[in-house]
Design an enzyme around this catalytic site. Structure first.
Site, PDB file in Angstrom:
ATOM      1  CE  LYS A   1      29.525  42.226  35.887  1.00 19.03           C
ATOM      2  NZ  LYS A   1      30.017  43.698  36.116  1.00 19.03           N
TER       3      LYS A   1
ATOM      4  CD  GLN B   1      28.991  47.211  35.966  1.00 16.11           C
ATOM      5  OE1 GLN B   1      28.910  45.994  36.368  1.00 16.11           O
ATOM      6  NE2 GLN B   1      29.716  47.649  34.996  1.00 16.11           N
TER       7      GLN B   1
ATOM      8  CG  ASP C   1      34.880  43.187  39.411  1.00 22.94           C
ATOM      9  OD1 ASP C   1      34.750  42.235  38.610  1.00 22.94           O
ATOM     10  OD2 ASP C   1      33.841  44.453  39.732  1.00 22.94           O
TER      11      ASP C   1
END
Ligand code: NAP
Length: 290
Positions: free
Chosen positions: A52, A96, A119
């Site tokens: 990412k 994460q 997200d």
């Protein structure tokens, strides 16, 4: 059979994002900025976060990686989230997953302000998605929609079967495929571990989206001739043929299923790169909104 090439498509998408970033900078704007928090040093999570961060560099974003020890307290993690929430230089924040067991994932997700939740996991964004209102869509389902769109896959009126009902993939995917949108308008069946006649259901799918995390679970006899198959699964399995000692496997037994499909995603190189591209797209959107 045609491959739904997520690597190629995500590169196209990233090139488009890079052009937009250049235009923003040329008109006096700032670079979009994504922050990521990584707790602990799990190998797979490290790989995903690094990918990412690297993708941010590729499209001209700024990125910040906050690393915390695996035994960090929940309160310290929540404080890091709050600091980033309040930092006007940062447009998007991801934490994460998975997190260590002593930390509540839902608490962390709810602490990220919806405006920076690129997200798309915050209940506000999920609720807005349900209502078909503008929101950050969860990155993996959004990447799948983008892939189906860019390959001009007809979805309207089709039977879409989703295997797996997680909050981040299966459940939002089922809602998105049923919405009255260009990629959508499917009749959707959402299946899970308590589904009794899975093979019968999956064999009736025009579009089969598989997200359960069991390598090569979907075999040839579970797929209809001509189906579109999207494999979300990524599991590291031991391999003596690679330097790292492992390789990635999807949830679909690719070699036996692919010949029956009209379209299929490979693993790796399918949904994974599209997830990252969607995350970048959401971050760009957030930067434009701020
Ligand atoms: P998850 O939270 O582990 O959920 C798995 C789901 O599969 C659950 O709903 C479970 O049902 C269902 N399931 C388990 N065994 C089943 C069976 N025998 N038959 C039918 N359903 C069954 O999964 P996730 O987080 O969505 O992840 C799924 C996979 O996708 C993993 O390999 C993950 O690494 C991968 N993934 C990839 C990306 C990407 O970017 N490519 C992104 C996210 C996840 P119950 O609810 O009944 O337990």
């Amino acid at each position: 059979m045609q491959l739904l090439d997520g690597k190629l498509t995500s590169n196209t998408l990233k090139d488009e994002i890079a052009v937009e970033v250049s235009a923003m900078l040329a008109s006096g704007g700032k670079k979009p900025h994504l922050a990521a928090i990584l707790v602990g040093s799990d190998g797979a999570s490290e790989t995903y976060v690094n990918a990412k961060v690297k993708a941010c560099e590729k499209v001209g974003f700024d990125s910040t990686l906050v690393r915390l020890e695996a035994d960090v307290s929940e309160e310290i993690l929540l404080n890091e989230v709050r600091k980033i929430n309040e930092n006007p230089a940062i447009d998007g924040l991801i934490v994460q997953l998975p997190l260590p067991k002593h930390i509540s994932e839902i608490k962390v997700t709810e602490t990220i302000i919806p405006e920076k939740d690129v997200d798309g996991f915050h209940p506000v964004n999920l609720g807005r998605m349900m209502l078909n209102l503008p929101s950050f869509l969860p990155a993996t389902p959004a990447g799948i929609l983008e892939l189906l769109d860019r390959y001009d896959i007809e979805t309207s009126g089709k039977h879409c079967v989703v295997i797996g009902r997680s909050h981040i993939v299966g459940s939002p995917m089922s809602i998105l495929m049923a919405r009255n949108t260009k990629v959508g308008n499917c009749t959707v069946t959402l299946t899970h571990s308590r589904t009794t006649n899975l093979k019968e259901i999956s064999r009736s799918a025009d579009i089969l989206i598989v997200a359960l995390g069991k390598p090569e679970f979907v075999t040839e006899d579970m797929v209809k001739e001509g189906a579109v198959v999207v494999d979300v699964g990524i599991t590291r399995v031991k391999s003596d043929k690679t330097k790292s000692g492992w390789k990635l496997k999807g949830d679909v037994a690719f070699d036996e299923v692919a010949p029956k499909c009209s379209f299929i995603t490979p693993v790796p190189g399918g949904v994974g790169p599209m997830t990252i591209a969607s995350l970048l797209k959401n971050t760009l959107k957030s930067a434009k909104q701020s």
